[in-house]
Write a protein that holds these residues in place. Structure first.
Motif, PDB file in Angstrom:
ATOM      1  N   ALA A   1       0.830  -1.213   0.000  1.00  0.00           N
ATOM      2  CA  ALA A   1       0.000   0.000   0.000  1.00  0.00           C
ATOM      3  C   ALA A   1       0.861   1.258   0.000  1.00  0.00           C
ATOM      4  N   LYS A   2       0.258   2.344  -0.487  1.00  0.00           N
ATOM      5  CA  LYS A   2       0.840   3.684  -0.413  1.00  0.00           C
ATOM      6  C   LYS A   2      -0.166   4.579   0.298  1.00  0.00           C
ATOM      7  N   SER A   3       0.310   5.460   1.154  1.00  0.00           N
ATOM      8  CA  SER A   3      -0.616   6.335   1.872  1.00  0.00           C
ATOM      9  C   SER A   3      -1.299   7.306   0.917  1.00  0.00           C
ATOM     10  N   HIS A   4      -0.567   7.708  -0.121  1.00  0.00           N
ATOM     11  CA  HIS A   4      -1.127   8.606  -1.134  1.00  0.00           C
ATOM     12  C   HIS A   4      -0.389   8.378  -2.445  1.00  0.00           C
ATOM     13  N   LEU A   5      -0.938   8.933  -3.470  1.00  0.00           N
ATOM     14  CA  LEU A   5      -0.407   8.723  -4.807  1.00  0.00           C
ATOM     15  C   LEU A   5      -0.629   9.989  -5.618  1.00  0.00           C
ATOM     16  N   PHE A   6       0.335  10.343  -6.444  1.00  0.00           N
ATOM     17  CA  PHE A   6       0.186  11.486  -7.338  1.00  0.00           C
ATOM     18  C   PHE A   6       0.023  11.001  -8.773  1.00  0.00           C
ATOM     19  N   LEU A   7      -0.986  11.505  -9.432  1.00  0.00           N
ATOM     20  CA  LEU A   7      -1.198  11.259 -10.849  1.00  0.00           C
ATOM     21  C   LEU A   7      -1.126  12.602 -11.581  1.00  0.00           C
ATOM     22  N   THR A   8      -0.656  12.577 -12.799  1.00  0.00           N
ATOM     23  CA  THR A   8      -0.636  13.790 -13.626  1.00  0.00           C
ATOM     24  C   THR A   8      -1.405  13.519 -14.898  1.00  0.00           C
ATOM     25  N   SER A   9      -2.383  14.348 -15.176  1.00  0.00           N
ATOM     26  CA  SER A   9      -3.199  14.159 -16.376  1.00  0.00           C
ATOM     27  C   SER A   9      -2.403  14.527 -17.627  1.00  0.00           C
ATOM     28  N   LYS A  10      -2.949  14.160 -18.771  1.00  0.00           N
ATOM     29  CA  LYS A  10      -2.273  14.451 -20.044  1.00  0.00           C
ATOM     30  C   LYS A  10      -2.086  15.943 -20.260  1.00  0.00           C
ATOM     31  N   LYS A  11      -2.933  16.744 -19.650  1.00  0.00           N
ATOM     32  CA  LYS A  11      -2.823  18.202 -19.789  1.00  0.00           C
ATOM     33  C   LYS A  11      -2.118  18.846 -18.600  1.00  0.00           C
ATOM     34  N   GLY A  12      -1.533  18.022 -17.749  1.00  0.00           N
ATOM     35  CA  GLY A  12      -0.669  18.555 -16.706  1.00  0.00           C
ATOM     36  C   GLY A  12      -1.321  18.824 -15.367  1.00  0.00           C
ATOM     37  N   THR A  13      -2.571  18.430 -15.185  1.00  0.00           N
ATOM     38  CA  THR A  13      -3.205  18.613 -13.882  1.00  0.00           C
ATOM     39  C   THR A  13      -2.619  17.613 -12.879  1.00  0.00           C
ATOM     40  N   ARG A  14      -2.200  18.137 -11.743  1.00  0.00           N
ATOM     41  CA  ARG A  14      -1.614  17.292 -10.690  1.00  0.00           C
ATOM     42  C   ARG A  14      -2.736  16.823  -9.760  1.00  0.00           C
ATOM     43  N   ILE A  15      -2.907  15.508  -9.694  1.00  0.00           N
ATOM     44  CA  ILE A  15      -3.974  14.919  -8.882  1.00  0.00           C
ATOM     45  C   ILE A  15      -3.346  14.183  -7.714  1.00  0.00           C
ATOM     46  N   ALA A  16      -3.759  14.540  -6.502  1.00  0.00           N
ATOM     47  CA  ALA A  16      -3.338  13.807  -5.307  1.00  0.00           C
ATOM     48  C   ALA A  16      -4.457  12.852  -4.899  1.00  0.00           C
ATOM     49  N   LEU A  17      -4.124  11.573  -4.732  1.00  0.00           N
ATOM     50  CA  LEU A  17      -5.071  10.556  -4.269  1.00  0.00           C
ATOM     51  C   LEU A  17      -4.684  10.125  -2.856  1.00  0.00           C
ATOM     52  N   VAL A  18      -5.656  10.122  -1.960  1.00  0.00           N
ATOM     53  CA  VAL A  18      -5.445   9.637  -0.602  1.00  0.00           C
ATOM     54  C   VAL A  18      -6.490   8.563  -0.328  1.00  0.00           C
ATOM     55  N   GLY A  19      -6.064   7.445   0.245  1.00  0.00           N
ATOM     56  CA  GLY A  19      -6.984   6.355   0.571  1.00  0.00           C
ATOM     57  C   GLY A  19      -7.184   6.216   2.067  1.00  0.00           C
ATOM     58  N   LEU A  20      -8.437   5.967   2.473  1.00  0.00           N
ATOM     59  CA  LEU A  20      -8.778   5.773   3.879  1.00  0.00           C
ATOM     60  C   LEU A  20      -9.770   4.622   4.008  1.00  0.00           C
ATOM     61  N   THR A  21      -9.655   3.856   5.073  1.00  0.00           N
ATOM     62  CA  THR A  21     -10.624   2.810   5.335  1.00  0.00           C
ATOM     63  C   THR A  21     -11.207   2.985   6.735  1.00  0.00           C
ATOM     64  N   ALA A  22     -12.333   2.324   6.993  1.00  0.00           N
ATOM     65  CA  ALA A  22     -13.013   2.452   8.280  1.00  0.00           C
ATOM     66  C   ALA A  22     -12.080   2.031   9.412  1.00  0.00           C
ATOM     67  N   ALA A  23     -12.006   2.866  10.438  1.00  0.00           N
ATOM     68  CA  ALA A  23     -11.071   2.637  11.547  1.00  0.00           C
ATOM     69  C   ALA A  23     -11.766   1.837  12.647  1.00  0.00           C
ATOM     70  N   TYR A  24     -11.462   0.538  12.697  1.00  0.00           N
ATOM     71  CA  TYR A  24     -12.049  -0.360  13.698  1.00  0.00           C
ATOM     72  C   TYR A  24     -10.946  -0.980  14.546  1.00  0.00           C
ATOM     73  N   PRO A  25     -10.491  -0.279  15.588  1.00  0.00           N
ATOM     74  CA  PRO A  25      -9.376  -0.828  16.381  1.00  0.00           C
ATOM     75  C   PRO A  25      -9.721  -2.132  17.090  1.00  0.00           C
ATOM     76  N   MET A  26     -10.998  -2.355  17.455  1.00  0.00           N
ATOM     77  CA  MET A  26     -11.375  -3.586  18.158  1.00  0.00           C
ATOM     78  C   MET A  26     -11.091  -4.825  17.335  1.00  0.00           C
ATOM     79  N   THR A  27     -11.178  -4.693  15.995  1.00  0.00           N
ATOM     80  CA  THR A  27     -11.000  -5.871  15.149  1.00  0.00           C
ATOM     81  C   THR A  27      -9.697  -5.849  14.355  1.00  0.00           C
ATOM     82  N   TYR A  28      -9.193  -4.679  14.001  1.00  0.00           N
ATOM     83  CA  TYR A  28      -7.894  -4.651  13.322  1.00  0.00           C
ATOM     84  C   TYR A  28      -6.772  -5.058  14.283  1.00  0.00           C
TER      85      TYR A  28
END
Length: 467
Positions: free
Chosen positions: A116-143
């Protein structure tokens, strides 16, 4: 001007019956969209071990099928993170053709999972910089019991926002946190432009705008596919977001779709049937009472308790006599549930029993959805080691009147801790979640120990099948 299309899915839950249509729609838009570029994301819970092939391959078939969807990034849901043993998740993405973004999960030593990566950068064909961040449900009792360190959303976002500051034009979150938490994220982090979400199984047909942030989600099971159009100006500033969803049922069916769907199920069934578990005597043949009785013994034995509690709705089919295999167990108990050892003071055990009895009639036919349940109705509660006399409201434990000051341990399921009908369990119970075995694996191990297979059993069954 720049036009982007974002295709997205969430909570597919191994509903492979929709995969052929989804695949065709994604491929068509990816190749023919009236846009400068198309990105495709999934927001978790793509895997569900209630499908026999997902169970038999430990999710590898899901990865193979998803590779053909051409995802640019995904995050995981609780079904991937909690319903799989730690080592299965460690290798789930070994053959994935897409990156996994997930900022709030760590190994026990606080290192980042290798997959896994905490975040990811994508760049569109026209140069737009896109930051992607992923999050999942935080369940400490079961994780936690599954040997992961899960981080809360706020502390995670505070850290990530500092790390990515100044490096993006467009900020997109891929979340498996549910609409309520997505709204919280939008309120507290207004820099977010778009949330591609999942977890709460909410259908946002045209999206939902919370302040500056757009929130999208497609419901569940692949019933809908998300399709978002974004317009940006030449300086890469977001001008507008237009979310929509496409009903999978409205997409055309093609010859071969049903054969593909059936083949996936039958292959899983075949693989699971190869693993015989036990040889059950005649008393178990199509008898739900016998199945629940031995399953109570199984979870009590697994948890090391004298007391246990299970409900009949868990059993989608009774057991059979003769050889029982992994498919039989998976078909009977498809739920990704774990056993919990709960410690209660006697007065609290009494209150738990009163909660059960108060709700008994209501729950016997209650249509239950979610909380790891894969059946239809909750059903009747059965006890091991407990008897309740509602005329006197006395509770007897192992034949003796309950001692309100004594401490008792009872084997239950994580499901019972999560649902709202038995609040005693979650409020005052000392709950120890026992990983990694599922309920059906616990039951299967107990059956194999008490009703072991012999070569003569296998020979006799094969002989009967040939006659």
């Amino acid at each position: 001007m720049e036009t982007l299309r974002i295709l997205h899915t969430n909570d597919l839950h191994s509903h492979f019956e929709h995969f052929p249509k989804i695949r065709r729609y994604l491929h068509y838009v990816q190749k023919n969209a009236d846009a400068d570029q198309v990105f495709t994301f999934d927001a978790g819970d793509f895997m569900d071990r209630s499908h026999p092939l997902s169970d038999a391959t430990e999710g590898q078939v899901n990865i193979r099928l998803m590779n053909d969807f051409n995802y640019d990034a995904i995050t995981i849901g609780n079904n991937e993170g909690i319903s799989n043993p730690h080592q299965v998740l460690e290798h789930l993405f070994d053959h994935a053709d897409f990156p996994v973004v997930l900022a709030n999960l760590r190994e026990e030593d606080e290192s980042m999972p290798k997959w896994a990566k905490s975040h990811l950068f994508l760049t569109s064909k026209k140069g737009t910089r896109i930051a992607l961040v992923g999050l999942t449900a935080a369940y400490p009792m079961t994780y936690g019991p599954n040997h992961w360190s899960i981080k809360m959303l706020g502390e995670t976002m505070d850290s990530v926002m500092q790390e990515i500051a100044g490096q993006y034009d467009l900020l997109i979150l891929i979340t498996h946190t549910g609409v309520r938490m997505d709204k919280w994220l939008a309120k507290h982090y207004p820099q977010i432009d778009l949330i591609v979400g999942g977890h709460s199984h909410t259908l946002l047909a045209k999206g939902l705008q919370e302040g500056h942030t757009w929130i999208t989600q497609t419901g569940k099971w692949g019933n809908y596919v998300g399709d978002i159009t974004l317009h940006l100006d030449d300086a890469h500033h977001l001008l507008d977001v237009k979310p929509t969803t496409i009903a999978t049922a409205s997409l055309p069916e093609e010859p071969g779709d049903q054969q593909e769907i059936d083949a996936l199920y039958n292959k899983g069934k075949e693989l699971l049937e190869r693993s015989a578990v036990a040889y059950l005597p005649e008393k178990y043949n199509n008898d739900v009472e016998a199945a629940i009785s031995v399953s109570l013994d199984a979870i009590a034995d697994f948890a090391g308790t004298d007391l246990a509690m299970l409900s009949t709705g868990l059993f989608l089919s009774p057991f059979k006599s003769g050889i029982i295999n992994k498919f039989d167990l998976q078909h009977a108990l498809p739920h990704p549930m774990h056993v919990v050892r709960t410690s209660l003071q006697g007065r609290d055990l009494w209150r738990l029993c009163m909660e059960v009895e108060k709700n008994r009639h209501f729950l016997s036919h209650f249509n239950l959805i979610g909380m790891s349940f894969r059946g239809k109705i909750f059903g009747q509660v059965h006890y091991k080691g407990i008897k309740v006399d509602m005329m006197t409201r006395n509770v007897y434990v192992q034949g003796k009147l309950l001692n309100p000051n004594a401490e008792y341990q009872i084997a239950v399921l994580d499901h019972y801790v999560l649902i709202p009908f038995f609040p005693t369990l979650s409020i005052v119970g000392e709950n120890e979640f026992l990983f990694p075995q599922f309920l059906r694996e616990v039951v299967g191990s107990y059956l194999s120990k008490h009703y072991p297979l012999k070569e003569s059993d296998v020979f006799e069954e094969e002989k009967q099948e040939q006659q």
